[in-house]
Design an enzyme around this catalytic site. Structure first.
Site, PDB file in Angstrom:
ATOM      1  N   GLN A  39       0.821  -1.208   0.000  1.00  0.00           N
ATOM      2  CA  GLN A  39       0.000   0.000   0.000  1.00  0.00           C
ATOM      3  C   GLN A  39       0.856   1.260   0.000  1.00  0.00           C
ATOM      4  O   GLN A  39       2.060   1.215   0.263  1.00  0.00           O
ATOM      5  CB  GLN A  39      -0.911  -0.003   1.224  1.00  0.00           C
ATOM      6  CG  GLN A  39      -0.163  -0.116   2.539  1.00  0.00           C
ATOM      7  CD  GLN A  39      -0.994  -0.710   3.655  1.00  0.00           C
ATOM      8  OE1 GLN A  39      -2.213  -0.598   3.668  1.00  0.00           O
ATOM      9  NE2 GLN A  39      -0.349  -1.354   4.617  1.00  0.00           N
ATOM     10  N   ASP A  94      -0.088   0.214  13.759  1.00  0.00           N
ATOM     11  CA  ASP A  94       0.310   1.454  14.438  1.00  0.00           C
ATOM     12  C   ASP A  94       0.527   1.231  15.929  1.00  0.00           C
ATOM     13  O   ASP A  94       1.239   1.990  16.577  1.00  0.00           O
ATOM     14  CB  ASP A  94      -0.749   2.531  14.226  1.00  0.00           C
ATOM     15  CG  ASP A  94      -2.147   2.050  14.604  1.00  0.00           C
ATOM     16  OD1 ASP A  94      -2.463   1.996  15.809  1.00  0.00           O
ATOM     17  OD2 ASP A  94      -2.920   1.709  13.694  1.00  0.00           O
ATOM     18  N   ASP A 114       0.194  -8.008  11.568  1.00  0.00           N
ATOM     19  CA  ASP A 114      -0.046  -7.014  10.517  1.00  0.00           C
ATOM     20  C   ASP A 114       0.795  -7.383   9.306  1.00  0.00           C
ATOM     21  O   ASP A 114       1.981  -7.675   9.433  1.00  0.00           O
ATOM     22  CB  ASP A 114       0.314  -5.610  11.006  1.00  0.00           C
ATOM     23  CG  ASP A 114      -0.198  -4.528  10.070  1.00  0.00           C
ATOM     24  OD1 ASP A 114       0.255  -4.479   8.906  1.00  0.00           O
ATOM     25  OD2 ASP A 114      -1.055  -3.730  10.484  1.00  0.00           O
ATOM     26  N   ASP A 145       0.691 -12.510   6.796  1.00  0.00           N
ATOM     27  CA  ASP A 145      -0.697 -12.528   6.331  1.00  0.00           C
ATOM     28  C   ASP A 145      -1.591 -13.084   7.435  1.00  0.00           C
ATOM     29  O   ASP A 145      -1.436 -14.234   7.857  1.00  0.00           O
ATOM     30  CB  ASP A 145      -0.789 -13.390   5.069  1.00  0.00           C
ATOM     31  CG  ASP A 145      -2.181 -13.395   4.459  1.00  0.00           C
ATOM     32  OD1 ASP A 145      -3.110 -12.845   5.078  1.00  0.00           O
ATOM     33  OD2 ASP A 145      -2.338 -13.965   3.373  1.00  0.00           O
ATOM     34  N   ALA A 146      -2.541 -12.266   7.897  1.00  0.00           N
ATOM     35  CA  ALA A 146      -3.420 -12.683   8.992  1.00  0.00           C
ATOM     36  C   ALA A 146      -4.294 -13.858   8.600  1.00  0.00           C
ATOM     37  O   ALA A 146      -4.596 -14.721   9.429  1.00  0.00           O
ATOM     38  CB  ALA A 146      -4.284 -11.518   9.435  1.00  0.00           C
ATOM     39  N   ASP A 163      -8.627  -5.230  13.709  1.00  0.00           N
ATOM     40  CA  ASP A 163      -8.363  -3.810  13.466  1.00  0.00           C
ATOM     41  C   ASP A 163      -7.905  -3.648  12.016  1.00  0.00           C
ATOM     42  O   ASP A 163      -6.769  -3.273  11.738  1.00  0.00           O
ATOM     43  CB  ASP A 163      -7.296  -3.323  14.449  1.00  0.00           C
ATOM     44  CG  ASP A 163      -7.047  -1.829  14.339  1.00  0.00           C
ATOM     45  OD1 ASP A 163      -7.830  -1.145  13.658  1.00  0.00           O
ATOM     46  OD2 ASP A 163      -6.056  -1.354  14.930  1.00  0.00           O
ATOM     47  N   THR A 165      -8.012  -2.448   7.856  1.00  0.00           N
ATOM     48  CA  THR A 165      -8.286  -1.287   7.021  1.00  0.00           C
ATOM     49  C   THR A 165      -9.640  -1.493   6.342  1.00  0.00           C
ATOM     50  O   THR A 165     -10.333  -2.478   6.599  1.00  0.00           O
ATOM     51  CB  THR A 165      -7.184  -1.108   5.974  1.00  0.00           C
ATOM     52  OG1 THR A 165      -7.056  -2.317   5.213  1.00  0.00           O
ATOM     53  CG2 THR A 165      -5.841  -0.810   6.634  1.00  0.00           C
ATOM     54  N   ASP A 166     -10.024  -0.589   5.470  1.00  0.00           N
ATOM     55  CA  ASP A 166     -11.298  -0.715   4.760  1.00  0.00           C
ATOM     56  C   ASP A 166     -11.339  -2.006   3.951  1.00  0.00           C
ATOM     57  O   ASP A 166     -10.288  -2.521   3.530  1.00  0.00           O
ATOM     58  CB  ASP A 166     -11.512   0.486   3.830  1.00  0.00           C
ATOM     59  CG  ASP A 166     -11.617   1.799   4.598  1.00  0.00           C
ATOM     60  OD1 ASP A 166     -11.959   1.752   5.784  1.00  0.00           O
ATOM     61  OD2 ASP A 166     -11.352   2.854   4.001  1.00  0.00           O
TER      62      ASP A 166
END
Length: 283
Positions: A39, A94, A114, A145-146, A163, A165-166
Site C-alpha cells: 500500500q 500502528d 499485521d 498474512d493474517a 483492526d 483497514t477498509d
C-alpha cells in the site's frame, strides 16, 4: 473594500471519504511518503490533529483523537470477558489497540499480526505515543498474512480484535464469514471477537454486510458505536461475535488512564438509535 490576504505555500492532505465528501487538513511536515509492497504509506504532521498515518489515501490514525477508536476496540471486549489472558489483534500495525490491550494487567500475551512491516516500522519511529507498547515483553508483534496465521491456530485466544483497514484489496477477506469462522476456531470456548465495521452513514452497506457475515458464524452477535472525529461522518461502529457471553455486559472495570472508555460508555454504546436498529433489520 478590505481584502484578506491569501496565504501562500500551504500544504493540505485530503481524504476522499465518499464520492461526494472529503476531509482536508493543513499540514506542516511530510514525514513519510512511500509505497510499500502492499500500500501507499503517508505519514504527516497536521496542525489540527497532530501526526497522522494515511494508507492508500484513507486516514488510519491521528494523535489527537486515536484514543476514541483504540479504547473502544480494546476495552469493549476485554472488559466484557471475565479473564482475557491471551489476545489476538489482526491489523493495527500502528500499535494503538495493542497499547490499550496491555493496560489490562491480566493479559499475559497479546499477539499482533499485521501484513505490512513498513507500517509497523513507521509507527515505531514517528508515532511513539501510539506504538509505545510494541516493546512490552507481553507483546508478540509479527509481520505476516493474517488469513494464513488464523487458519493455523485453534482454541488459543480469549479475545480477538480485528483492526483492519477498509474492506478493499488484501483486506477484503477480513470481512467475510470464512475468516470469521477461522477466528471462531482460534478462540477458546468462551471467547469473543470484535471488528471495526465502518460508519452507518457513509458505509451502511459495510455495516450491514459485516453484521450479516458475523451473525452467520456466532450465536451472539451485537453492534455498538461511538465517536471517531477523523473517520467518515465522525460516528463509527464495532461488531462483536461471541461464543457464550453477552458483550454488552461489562464484567471487569475500565483500566486506569482511559480518556474515552468507561463502564457507563460500555453500556451506552450498545443502546442503538432507531435509524441504526432499522439498518440492522436488513441483516
Amino acid at each position: 473594500m478590505e481584502r484578506r490576504a491569501k496565504r501562500y505555500n500551504e500544504l493540505w492532505v485530503t481524504e476522499e471519504q465518499t464520492s461526494n465528501m472529503k476531509l482536508s487538513l493543513r499540514i506542516n511536515q511530510i514525514l513519510i511518503n512511500k509505497k510499500s509492497e502492499y500500500q501507499d504509506i503517508l505519514l504527516v504532521e497536521t496542525f489540527e490533529y497532530g501526526r497522522m498515518l494515511i494508507l492508500d489515501g484513507a486516514i488510519q490514525i491521528a494523535e489527537r483523537d486515536e484514543f476514541c477508536y483504540s479504547e473502544m476496540m480494546a476495552h469493549i471486549v476485554l472488559c466484557a470477558h471475565p479473564s482475557p489472558k491471551r489476545v489476538l489483534i489482526v491489523g493495527g500495525g500502528d500499535g494503538g489497540v495493542l497499547r490499550e490491550v496491555l493496560r489490562h494487567k491480566e493479559v499475559e500475551k497479546a499477539t499482533l499480526i499485521d501484513i505490512d512491516k513498513e507500517v509497523i516500522n513507521a509507527s515505531k519511529k514517528y508515532l511513539p505515543t501510539i506504538s509505545c507498547a510494541m516493546d512490552d515483553p507481553r507483546a508478540d508483534v509479527q509481520s505476516m498474512d493474517a488469513l494464513a496465521y488464523i487458519s493455523s491456530v485453534s482454541n488459543e485466544f480469549d479475545v480477538a480484535i480485528i483492526d483492519s483497514t477498509d474492506p478493499v484489496d488484501f483486506a477484503a477477506g477480513l470481512f467475510e464469514a470464512d475468516f470469521y469462522s477461522d477466528v471462531k476456531r482460534a478462540l477458546k470456548e468462551d471467547g469473543m471477537m470484535l471488528a471495526q465495521t465502518e460508519s452507518p452513514f457513509s458505509d451502511s452497506n459495510v455495516v450491514v454486510g459485516a453484521f450479516q457475515e458475523i451473525k452467520k458464524v456466532y450465536p451472539i452477535t451485537s453492534l455498538c458505536w461511538g465517536a471517531m472525529p477523523t473517520y467518515p461522518t465522525g460516528i463509527w461502529t464495532y461488531t462483536i461475535g461471541s461464543k457464550k457471553l453477552d458483550p454488552s455486559v461489562p464484567r471487569c472495570p475500565a483500566p486506569e488512564g482511559t480518556k474515552y472508555y468507561t463502564t457507563e460508555i460500555h453500556k451506552a454504546a450498545f443502546v442503538l438509535p432507531p435509524f441504526l436498529k432499522k439498518l440492522l433489520d436488513k441483516a
